[in-house]
Design an enzyme around this catalytic site. Structure first.
Site, PDB file in Angstrom:
ATOM      1  N   SER A 144       0.833  -1.200   0.000  1.00 19.39           N
ATOM      2  CA  SER A 144       0.000   0.000   0.000  1.00 19.39           C
ATOM      3  C   SER A 144       0.864   1.244   0.000  1.00 19.39           C
ATOM      4  O   SER A 144       1.950   1.260   0.593  1.00 19.39           O
ATOM      5  CB  SER A 144      -0.902   0.015   1.240  1.00 19.39           C
ATOM      6  OG  SER A 144      -1.597   1.235   1.326  1.00 19.39           O
ATOM      7  N   TYR A 157      -2.759   1.086  10.477  1.00 22.96           N
ATOM      8  CA  TYR A 157      -2.683   0.484   9.144  1.00 22.96           C
ATOM      9  C   TYR A 157      -1.294   0.702   8.541  1.00 22.96           C
ATOM     10  O   TYR A 157      -0.664  -0.238   8.036  1.00 22.96           O
ATOM     11  CB  TYR A 157      -3.771   1.075   8.250  1.00 22.96           C
ATOM     12  CG  TYR A 157      -3.773   0.557   6.837  1.00 22.96           C
ATOM     13  CD1 TYR A 157      -4.191  -0.737   6.552  1.00 22.96           C
ATOM     14  CD2 TYR A 157      -3.366   1.365   5.785  1.00 22.96           C
ATOM     15  CE1 TYR A 157      -4.204  -1.214   5.249  1.00 22.96           C
ATOM     16  CE2 TYR A 157      -3.380   0.902   4.477  1.00 22.96           C
ATOM     17  CZ  TYR A 157      -3.797  -0.388   4.213  1.00 22.96           C
ATOM     18  OH  TYR A 157      -3.804  -0.847   2.919  1.00 22.96           O
TER      19      TYR A 157
END
Length: 174
Positions: A144, A157
């Site tokens: 990501s 995250y």
């Protein structure tokens, strides 16, 4: 592996979104695809049907990939039904709540680490020995941009994804 038996890919979290697109693509490329999600629902069935309708081989295998027992059962079920796993795509994710740094607690971080570090470790331990024995295997971790550009409120995250990248790099050197 015989020349007529396709390679087998397990794509975690492939009943929706990016995982579904990856599963469809691998099916078009001739791999037998193990579609994974928590529940056999409409979207999961649609992914399996899409691969089959394009002439591929696919089936759905429900499992929580953060559970050691369920990962063991998942890998056994895929191997029994489609064959040994040659390609593992680590894509599954859970809820990604946003919280300010003063609000994000350790449990929030652990929940993210379960998906992005624990899950790959469990899956890797289950499939790597077979890949080594067959002298073939591919493990693909979905990364990501938050590791390079972490947005506010996403520290749990971003931290877990950064840890997953470290895990991936370590495995690549091994």
């Amino acid at each position: 592996m015989s020349s007529t038996q396709p390679r087998v890919a397990l794509v975690t979290g492939s009943s929706r979104g990016l995982g579904a697109a990856i599963a469809r693509c691998l099916g078009r490329d001739g791999l037998a695809v193990a579609v994974n999600g928590l529940h056999r629902d409409g979207p999961a069935v649609e992914v399996v049907d899409a691969v089959k309708n394009a002439g591929g081989i696919a089936d759905f295998f429900p499992a929580d990939v953060t559970s050691e027992r369920e990962v063991t059962d998942l890998v056994a079920a895929v191997s029994q039904s489609l064959g040994d796993i040659d390609v593992l795509v680590v894509n599954a994710t859970g809820p990604q709540p946003e919280a300010d740094v003063t609000e994000a607690g350790w449990r929030d971080h652990l929940a993210q680490l379960d998906f992005f570090v624990k899950s790959p470790v469990l899956l890797g331990r289950a499939v790597i020995p077979g890949m080594q024995a067959r002298r073939f295997g591919r493990i693909i971790h979905i990364d990501s941009e938050v590791t390079d550009f972490p947005p506010p409120g996403r520290s749990a995250y971003a931290t877990a994804k950064s840890a997953q990248i470290g895990l991936t790099r370590s495995w690549a050197h091994e």
